[in-house]
Every structure is written in structure tokens, then in C-alpha cells.
Design an enzyme around this catalytic site. Structure first.
Site, PDB file in Angstrom:
ATOM      1  N   ARG A   1       0.842  -1.190   0.000  1.00  0.00           N
ATOM      2  CA  ARG A   1       0.000   0.000   0.000  1.00  0.00           C
ATOM      3  C   ARG A   1       0.879   1.241   0.000  1.00  0.00           C
ATOM      4  O   ARG A   1       1.267   1.745   1.056  1.00  0.00           O
ATOM      5  CB  ARG A   1      -0.927  -0.012   1.220  1.00  0.00           C
ATOM      6  CG  ARG A   1      -2.128  -0.927   1.039  1.00  0.00           C
ATOM      7  CD  ARG A   1      -2.872  -1.098   2.327  1.00  0.00           C
ATOM      8  NE  ARG A   1      -2.086  -1.875   3.275  1.00  0.00           N
ATOM      9  CZ  ARG A   1      -2.485  -2.250   4.485  1.00  0.00           C
ATOM     10  NH1 ARG A   1      -3.685  -1.900   4.904  1.00  0.00           N
ATOM     11  NH2 ARG A   1      -1.710  -2.950   5.270  1.00  0.00           N
TER      12      ARG A   1
ATOM     13  N   ASP B   1       2.111   5.043  -0.124  1.00  0.00           N
ATOM     14  CA  ASP B   1       1.552   6.285   0.425  1.00  0.00           C
ATOM     15  C   ASP B   1       1.207   7.286  -0.681  1.00  0.00           C
ATOM     16  O   ASP B   1       1.624   7.127  -1.820  1.00  0.00           O
ATOM     17  CB  ASP B   1       2.598   6.997   1.306  1.00  0.00           C
ATOM     18  CG  ASP B   1       2.903   6.231   2.580  1.00  0.00           C
ATOM     19  OD1 ASP B   1       2.031   5.484   3.048  1.00  0.00           O
ATOM     20  OD2 ASP B   1       4.027   6.404   3.100  1.00  0.00           O
TER      21      ASP B   1
ATOM     22  N   TYR C   1      12.056  -1.624  -2.426  1.00  0.00           N
ATOM     23  CA  TYR C   1      11.757  -0.207  -2.608  1.00  0.00           C
ATOM     24  C   TYR C   1      13.048   0.540  -2.936  1.00  0.00           C
ATOM     25  O   TYR C   1      14.131   0.161  -2.466  1.00  0.00           O
ATOM     26  CB  TYR C   1      11.170   0.394  -1.322  1.00  0.00           C
ATOM     27  CG  TYR C   1       9.686   0.167  -1.143  1.00  0.00           C
ATOM     28  CD1 TYR C   1       8.769   1.066  -1.681  1.00  0.00           C
ATOM     29  CD2 TYR C   1       9.208  -0.925  -0.434  1.00  0.00           C
ATOM     30  CE1 TYR C   1       7.401   0.880  -1.509  1.00  0.00           C
ATOM     31  CE2 TYR C   1       7.836  -1.125  -0.255  1.00  0.00           C
ATOM     32  CZ  TYR C   1       6.942  -0.210  -0.794  1.00  0.00           C
ATOM     33  OH  TYR C   1       5.593  -0.396  -0.630  1.00  0.00           O
TER      34      TYR C   1
ATOM     35  N   ARG D   1      10.675   5.673   4.234  1.00  0.00           N
ATOM     36  CA  ARG D   1      10.906   7.118   4.330  1.00  0.00           C
ATOM     37  C   ARG D   1      11.554   7.483   5.662  1.00  0.00           C
ATOM     38  O   ARG D   1      12.342   8.427   5.729  1.00  0.00           O
ATOM     39  CB  ARG D   1       9.588   7.861   4.117  1.00  0.00           C
ATOM     40  CG  ARG D   1       9.105   7.746   2.664  1.00  0.00           C
ATOM     41  CD  ARG D   1       7.647   8.131   2.510  1.00  0.00           C
ATOM     42  NE  ARG D   1       7.411   9.469   3.012  1.00  0.00           N
ATOM     43  CZ  ARG D   1       6.196   9.978   3.216  1.00  0.00           C
ATOM     44  NH1 ARG D   1       5.119   9.241   2.952  1.00  0.00           N
ATOM     45  NH2 ARG D   1       6.059  11.198   3.681  1.00  0.00           N
TER      46      ARG D   1
END
Lengths: 237, 237
Positions: B43, B45, B103, B190
Site C-alpha cells: 500500500r 503512500d 523499494y 521514508r
């Protein structure tokens, strides 16, 4: 300066539409509190980008070189970036002092589009014949009359210019067409790219280049590539 | 699928805001004339992008694999692209069948901004210390409790996961931070990137990684990197 031309109606100032020249002149006027005239090396079309456009202006304002850069960047929107500012001789002219300009056209040649390069490429799904394009490109080299590749309505009388380099490069799914010439006529790169793509699709013979050049007629050259793949890469002085 | 997350409020469907899941489900419903539920592997952001997100849905519609791809792409906006469609076993689940996810976070580390990567990078002007960042990154490897790097309000009880890879690469003015883990907690990449950037700015010692991990407290880890530099790169099954 570098700019993303997507939301501008080209380099040249226009009365009611946003332009690169207009945006930078407005920042200059805000800084100096005097009217400013900016002279660019190349008048990029609407939607065309620049990695290193050059422009000059006259001023009596006492900023140092790097102060100009920082102050202008603070006022300009993020899609226009002044990369360097330099004090030059009074006889320097961004356009007339230029020895040559280099443009690059970027094609995405892949079956699928990418959401990340919509603004920077012309997407062509069918594989382009790299050899045929390279062969067709050779015909553009040297001093020739480019009337066939100049926009039909352009206000220019002399179409003679020297094409110094036409280079086609394949980088994965991308194709780069790089052109260096003494000067460029309106839509010239996009018309040459349109022609080369037709050669790469075998819709034209690579030997057609000379025939189309010598026709001296815009209608002989075919399609115009869309603006978003085009970048003003460098101005040589 | 690949998507530019800029104008979406993340992957997850929301009642009034545009989302990736919502956009694809709407296209599926338009195609099949039945309500559709799409299950994504990760999911992402708001503002986060994907190069190869994976999702599954159940259907009795008789399209062939490539017909799904083409029909969905014809209905979807250009910032979402279905790259491949595949018929899978009934027990396949895009999220729970995934072995690991990869990622990548992209930083522009250069004094000047670029008008061309505003949407895809975090711009940091001061030079980052690559060695310090690499050293700090090593501390994340292995099976550890990542509570300190999970968003404070996240509804998750188990923060234990295996970090399989943390790789930092310098490509000219760009810095790529690539992470592979069995699963990712909310804002985890992040928050890790924010921590690594502070290490690269010598605002934290590279040895701090273990200390912050063992604190088990979000407040120990520092800043959260902005979303636009983050890409879901790959899902491994």
C-alpha cells in the site's frame, strides 16, 4: 538555464500567455525595479525543454554573478532554474555570438508507455529500424538548404545552414537524436525527427533525404514530431 | 503495473479522494460490469510511485491475459500503466504470497535543483557523506524490531521483520537507496531514508542505528523523507 517547457507557450514573450522569456523578465524587473529585455540563444517552441539555454540582458544593477543566480531562482517557479550567471563583454549577444546549437530529441521506442516519461518523450510503439534511421540521417550533414524542413509560415528568407552533426543513439527503450547546426529554422528539429521516424518505419527510403532536401518544399518532408521530446542541449560560443 | 503517484492519495481506495486502487477498480468495473476488489502487494503512500506494483482480483470474465492488459490501459489515465496481466492459481494472493518487496528512494544531491526531477527526487543541496550513510545502513540488516521506524499511529502490533538488503548507490547527482525486506511498515522506508540522510549530514553517528532500533520508539529515529523520491521497485514471489 534549464526549464521544463510543459506549461509554457514557448520561449518568446507573449502578451497574455505564459512564456519562459516573460517569466524571467518579470523576475528581473521585480529585482531591479526597471524594465528588462532578455535575449535568448534559441526560441524554443511551446512544450519544448532546455537543459542549458543561454540568454543575455543589459543592466546597471550592481549584483555579483552568483547573486543574480540566487536572487532569480528565489523568484522563479521551480520549472525554470538559472544554473549560472556571468558578466560578459558589452558586445556579447546570446543569439548572434553563438557558434552552434545542439538539440536532442528523445523517443520512447517500446510497446508499453511509461507513466514517468510522458512529459519528456515521443512514444512510438513499433520498433524503429535503427540502421535505416542512421543512414537517412547522414544525408542531412553539411551546408544545405533546409527549406523543406522549415515551418511553412516561418518568416525567414535564407534557409541555408550548416548541419555539423546528426547522431542517433539507442539507450535501452530510448532513442536519442542529437543535432548540431550553425542555426535552426522554426520546427526544423521536429520536422527532421518526423522524417527520420518515417525512415525507421520503412515508410521512406533512407536515400530520400537528398530528394526531400532538394525539393525545397515543406510538403515533401512529412510529419512534425511532437514538442515534448525536444531539448535545447547546449549553445556553443 | 507502473504508476506516477503524484496526483493520487496513495494506493488504498478512499471514498472521495483519487487513489490507484480506486482508479483500477473503476476500470475493472467498467469492463466487467460487476463490482471489483483489487488486492495490492504494497500500500504505497500518497505521492509514492511504483515501477512494478502487483495486485490480484477474482473474476469470471473470459478475457485472455493480454486482453486484460490492453483493455485496462485503454480505460486508465496515462499515469497508471498495466505492464502485464497473468492468470494465477486461486490460492495466489498479491500481498500474502509475496516473499519480499524492494523499494528504492531517489535523492538529488546537488547544489542546484533540476526542473526535470522535481516529481521523482528529494533535493538535498549539501553534499551527503556516502561512507557514513553506507556504514549507518549496515545496522539495518537482519531480523530486527523496526518499531522506531514505523509511523506513530500505525495499526500494527508486530514490528519484527527481516531486512534483506540495504544498498546505497551514487549515480552522478543522484543517490539511490534500495531496500529489500520481507515486509514494510507504514512510512518505514521514508523514516529509514530520513535517518540515513541525517547520518550523511553528520548529524548522527553511523553507530546510532542499533541504538535507535533498540529504543523501540518512533521519536528516536528523526525525520521522515518526503514521498516523491520513493518507488516500489519489485515484488518477489
Amino acid at each position: 538555464m534549464a526549464y521544463d517547457g510543459t506549461r509554457y507557450h514557448g520561449w518568446q514573450r507573449q502578451s497574455r500567455l505564459p512564456s519562459i522569456q516573460g517569466a524571467i523578465e518579470a523576475a528581473l524587473e521585480q529585482l531591479t525595479q526597471k524594465s528588462a529585455s532578455l535575449y535568448g540563444a534559441g526560441r524554443t517552441d511551446a512544450g519544448v525543454h532546455a537543459l542549458a539555454q543561454v540568454a543575455h540582458f543589459d543592466t546597471e544593477h550592481g549584483f555579483k554573478e552568483d547573486e543574480w543566480r540566487r536572487a532569480l531562482n528565489a523568484l522563479l517557479p521551480p520549472d525554470i532554474v538559472i544554473q549560472q550567471a556571468e558578466v560578459v563583454d558589452g558586445d556579447f549577444h546570446a543569439r548572434y555570438s553563438a557558434g552552434s546549437k545542439v538539440y536532442r530529441y528523445q523517443i520512447r521506442n517500446a510497446p508499453l508507455p511509461s507513466p514517468f516519461d510522458i512529459k519528456w518523450t515521443w512514444h512510438i510503439r513499433q520498433p524503429l529500424d535503427f540502421e535505416k534511421m542512421t543512414l537517412a540521417a547522414k544525408g542531412f550533414l553539411g551546408v544545405q538548404d533546409f527549406r523543406s524542413f522549415c515551418a511553412a509560415g516561418a518568416e525567414v528568407k535564407n534557409h541555408l545552414l550548416e548541419m555539423k552533426r546528426v547522431h542517433i543513439e539507442k539507450k535501452g527503450e530510448r532513442l536519442w537524436i542529437t543535432l548540431e547546426a550553425s542555426r535552426f529554422l522554426q520546427h526544423m528539429v521536429r520536422n527532421i525527427v518526423g522524417f527520420l521516424v518515417e525512415a525507421g518505419q520503412a515508410r521512406r527510403a533512407p536515400e530520400d533525404t537528398f530528394r526531400v532536401l532538394s525539393a525545397g518544399d515543406r510538403r515533401a518532408a512529412g510529419i512534425t514530431a511532437p514538442p515534448q521530446g525536444l531539448f535545447l542541449l547546449k549553445v556553443n560560443y
